[in-house]
Design a protein around this motif. Structure first.
Motif, PDB file in Angstrom:
ATOM      1  N   THR A   1      -4.196 -10.945   0.504  1.00  0.00           N
ATOM      2  CA  THR A   1      -3.055 -10.260  -0.087  1.00  0.00           C
ATOM      3  C   THR A   1      -3.289 -10.012  -1.565  1.00  0.00           C
ATOM      4  OG1 THR A   1      -1.899 -12.329  -0.615  1.00  0.00           O
ATOM      5  CG2 THR A   1      -1.479 -11.347   1.549  1.00  0.00           C
ATOM      6  N   GLY A   2      -2.638  -8.990  -2.076  1.00  0.00           N
ATOM      7  CA  GLY A   2      -2.765  -8.653  -3.482  1.00  0.00           C
ATOM      8  C   GLY A   2      -1.871  -7.476  -3.803  1.00  0.00           C
ATOM      9  N   ALA A   3      -2.136  -6.833  -4.940  1.00  0.00           N
ATOM     10  CA  ALA A   3      -1.337  -5.687  -5.355  1.00  0.00           C
ATOM     11  C   ALA A   3      -1.463  -4.532  -4.373  1.00  0.00           C
ATOM     12  CB  ALA A   3      -1.777  -5.238  -6.747  1.00  0.00           C
ATOM     13  N   PHE A   4      -2.543  -4.507  -3.604  1.00  0.00           N
ATOM     14  CA  PHE A   4      -2.775  -3.453  -2.618  1.00  0.00           C
ATOM     15  C   PHE A   4      -1.942  -3.632  -1.359  1.00  0.00           C
ATOM     16  CE2 PHE A   4      -5.724  -6.922  -1.899  1.00  0.00           C
ATOM     17  CZ  PHE A   4      -5.596  -7.156  -0.544  1.00  0.00           C
ATOM     18  N   GLY A   5      -1.372  -4.815  -1.152  1.00  0.00           N
ATOM     19  CA  GLY A   5      -0.633  -5.115   0.058  1.00  0.00           C
ATOM     20  C   GLY A   5      -1.217  -6.324   0.761  1.00  0.00           C
TER      21      GLY A   5
ATOM     22  N   LEU B   1       3.321  -5.748  15.652  1.00  0.00           N
ATOM     23  CA  LEU B   1       4.416  -5.260  14.818  1.00  0.00           C
ATOM     24  C   LEU B   1       5.676  -5.061  15.655  1.00  0.00           C
ATOM     25  CD1 LEU B   1       2.464  -2.582  12.725  1.00  0.00           C
ATOM     26  CD2 LEU B   1       3.096  -4.903  12.010  1.00  0.00           C
ATOM     27  N   GLY B   2       5.503  -4.559  16.883  1.00  0.00           N
ATOM     28  CA  GLY B   2       6.650  -4.336  17.753  1.00  0.00           C
ATOM     29  C   GLY B   2       7.350  -5.620  18.134  1.00  0.00           C
ATOM     30  N   PHE B   3       6.573  -6.673  18.422  1.00  0.00           N
ATOM     31  CA  PHE B   3       7.185  -7.947  18.799  1.00  0.00           C
ATOM     32  C   PHE B   3       7.913  -8.574  17.608  1.00  0.00           C
ATOM     33  CE2 PHE B   3       7.109 -12.567  19.458  1.00  0.00           C
ATOM     34  CZ  PHE B   3       7.802 -12.632  20.660  1.00  0.00           C
TER      35      PHE B   3
ATOM     36  N   TYR C   1      -2.546  -3.933   8.511  1.00  0.00           N
ATOM     37  CA  TYR C   1      -2.377  -3.683   7.072  1.00  0.00           C
ATOM     38  C   TYR C   1      -0.908  -3.409   6.797  1.00  0.00           C
ATOM     39  CZ  TYR C   1      -1.991  -1.291   2.647  1.00  0.00           C
ATOM     40  OH  TYR C   1      -1.589  -0.925   1.389  1.00  0.00           O
ATOM     41  N   SER C   2      -0.372  -4.026   5.732  1.00  0.00           N
ATOM     42  CA  SER C   2       1.000  -3.800   5.292  1.00  0.00           C
ATOM     43  C   SER C   2       1.009  -3.453   3.820  1.00  0.00           C
ATOM     44  CB  SER C   2       1.874  -5.041   5.529  1.00  0.00           C
ATOM     45  OG  SER C   2       1.958  -5.344   6.903  1.00  0.00           O
ATOM     46  N   THR C   3       1.807  -2.476   3.452  1.00  0.00           N
ATOM     47  CA  THR C   3       1.930  -2.072   2.060  1.00  0.00           C
ATOM     48  C   THR C   3       2.728  -3.109   1.273  1.00  0.00           C
ATOM     49  OG1 THR C   3       4.008  -0.892   2.397  1.00  0.00           O
ATOM     50  CG2 THR C   3       1.961   0.337   2.789  1.00  0.00           C
ATOM     51  N   PRO C   4       2.667  -3.075  -0.056  1.00  0.00           N
ATOM     52  CA  PRO C   4       3.556  -3.932  -0.847  1.00  0.00           C
ATOM     53  C   PRO C   4       5.016  -3.586  -0.554  1.00  0.00           C
ATOM     54  CG  PRO C   4       1.809  -3.006  -2.212  1.00  0.00           C
ATOM     55  CD  PRO C   4       1.744  -2.296  -0.894  1.00  0.00           C
ATOM     56  N   ASN C   5       5.886  -4.573  -0.692  1.00  0.00           N
ATOM     57  CA  ASN C   5       7.315  -4.360  -0.511  1.00  0.00           C
ATOM     58  C   ASN C   5       7.862  -3.592  -1.713  1.00  0.00           C
ATOM     59  OD1 ASN C   5      10.219  -4.795  -0.663  1.00  0.00           O
ATOM     60  ND2 ASN C   5       9.953  -6.320   0.927  1.00  0.00           N
TER      61      ASN C   5
ATOM     62  N   ALA D   1       5.688  -0.631   4.958  1.00  0.00           N
ATOM     63  CA  ALA D   1       5.049   0.137   6.025  1.00  0.00           C
ATOM     64  C   ALA D   1       3.825  -0.624   6.516  1.00  0.00           C
ATOM     65  CB  ALA D   1       4.651   1.525   5.527  1.00  0.00           C
ATOM     66  N   SER D   2       3.558  -0.566   7.814  1.00  0.00           N
ATOM     67  CA  SER D   2       2.452  -1.329   8.398  1.00  0.00           C
ATOM     68  C   SER D   2       1.752  -0.519   9.476  1.00  0.00           C
ATOM     69  CB  SER D   2       2.959  -2.641   9.007  1.00  0.00           C
ATOM     70  OG  SER D   2       3.666  -3.423   8.078  1.00  0.00           O
TER      71      SER D   2
END
Length: 343
Positions: free
Chosen positions: A115-119, A129-131, A165-169, A175-176
């Protein structure tokens, strides 16, 4: 002597800072509940289930601060049957396994994260993600007799060989995207699972949209696609839950599922309730409805007692059963009574 003491003090301080930059946590859950099933042509079933609200488990979480805002982390989690040796071979015979995620070592989850500034990037065996979206919206958290996934397809639950992969909040929005490789030589698309999600979580509100696609064994089409939209809103005196999911696939699959539910604080605990409608829009018209109600009462921050009941009305040959987090169930009605301890 003074220099030696000063050097020792500095070394101790540096060592303390270094150790504070990384940590490993042991955690787990022991859940034992009495389950009474009925409504089956085979008769009633009375048993003790391990993991009614969520599979009994033990796991390890670790995180290391890499500096510059980056962190490395891991999670290793294995399930176990608190009520029996289910899944363990004895004299050549395998005991039926009612424990979720199999009893393979670290069979529930095993993934590494960065994890980091990139997400955030995560790879290994992990929840889809669906579950995650379904579990967040369901008043029963995809556990108890009233769980939504008795009827609604859970979109893969745990995915092997997956990368997420998930974007920063940003303002509550994340978004993932995910892909789980089928790893078939010569046909990398066979049995491949892909997904995407967009969620909003801020204060009392949560909303999530997820897409899930599992390719067929030949890799030339989709075996199933799920589109899930839902959310919750906590008013304090009552929390509302709602979702709709469209599932498509070959000509034999065209389903619209809808769920409405509530969580209500009562007498120091929580009343859980939901209604689910399964609309089979194919010629077979195998519709179903489920009503579920439960009560969760905390004895402490870590230990709670619970009870739950659910009933499914199957139509035109539908054969859904009332299960819980670790058992599929044997009939169209079920009652749970148990205790869960988290550590």
């Amino acid at each position: 002597m003074k220099k030696s003491l000063l050097a020792l003090a500095v070394l101790t301080a540096v060592s303390g800072v270094a150790s504070a930059q990384s940590s490993v946590t042991l955690y787990g859950k022991v859940d034992l509940g009495l389950t009474l099933d009925s409504g089956s042509s085979s008769g009633k079933s009375v048993r003790l289930d391990s993991g009614v609200t969520g599979g009994s488990r033990i796991g390890f979480k670790g995180v290391e601060d890499l500096g510059g805002g980056m962190k490395a982390a891991f999670q290793l989690e294995t399930g176990f049957c608190a009520d029996s040796a289910a899944g363990v071979s004895s004299n050549g015979a395998t005991v039926p396994n009612f424990c979720t995620g199999s009893n393979a070592f670290m069979g529930r989850q095993a993934h590494g994260d960065l994890t980091g500034a990139f997400g955030a990037i995560s790879a290994g065996r992990q929840y889809s993600l669906g579950f995650n979206n379904l579990s967040t919206i369901d008043p029963f958290g995809t556990g108890f007799a009233g769980q939504v996934n008795n009827i609604v397809d859970p979109s893969g639950i745990r995915l092997n060989n997956s990368v997420t992969y998930s974007t920063p909040n940003i303002g509550g929005i994340t978004a993932s995207a995910e892909v789980a490789f089928g790893e078939q030589t010569g046909n990398w698309q066979a049995n491949r699972e892909t997904g995407a999600g967009l969620t909003y979580a801020s204060g009392p509100a949560y909303a999530g949209f997820t897409f899930y696609d599992v390719a067929n064994a030949s890799g030339n089409g989709a075996a199933r696609k799920n589109y899930l939209l839902g959310g919750t809103y906590d008013f304090g005196i009552i929390k509302l839950h709602a979702l709709v999911q469209k599932s498509t696939g070959p000509s034999s699959l065209d389903v619209l599922d809808m769920m409405g539910g509530v969580t209500i604080p009562v007498a120091g605990g929580q009343v859980l309730a939901s209604y689910i409608h399964h609309n089979d829009r194919t010629l077979s018209d195998k519709d179903a409805q489920q009503v579920g109600v439960g009560y969760l009462y905390p004895l402490s921050k870590r230990t709670s007692v619970y009870m739950a009941f659910a009933r499914i009305n199957n139509e035109h040959g539908a054969a859904f059963t009332v299960g819980n987090a670790t058992a599929t169930g044997t009939g169209d009605k079920a009652f749970n009574l148990g205790v869960v301890h988290n550590f």
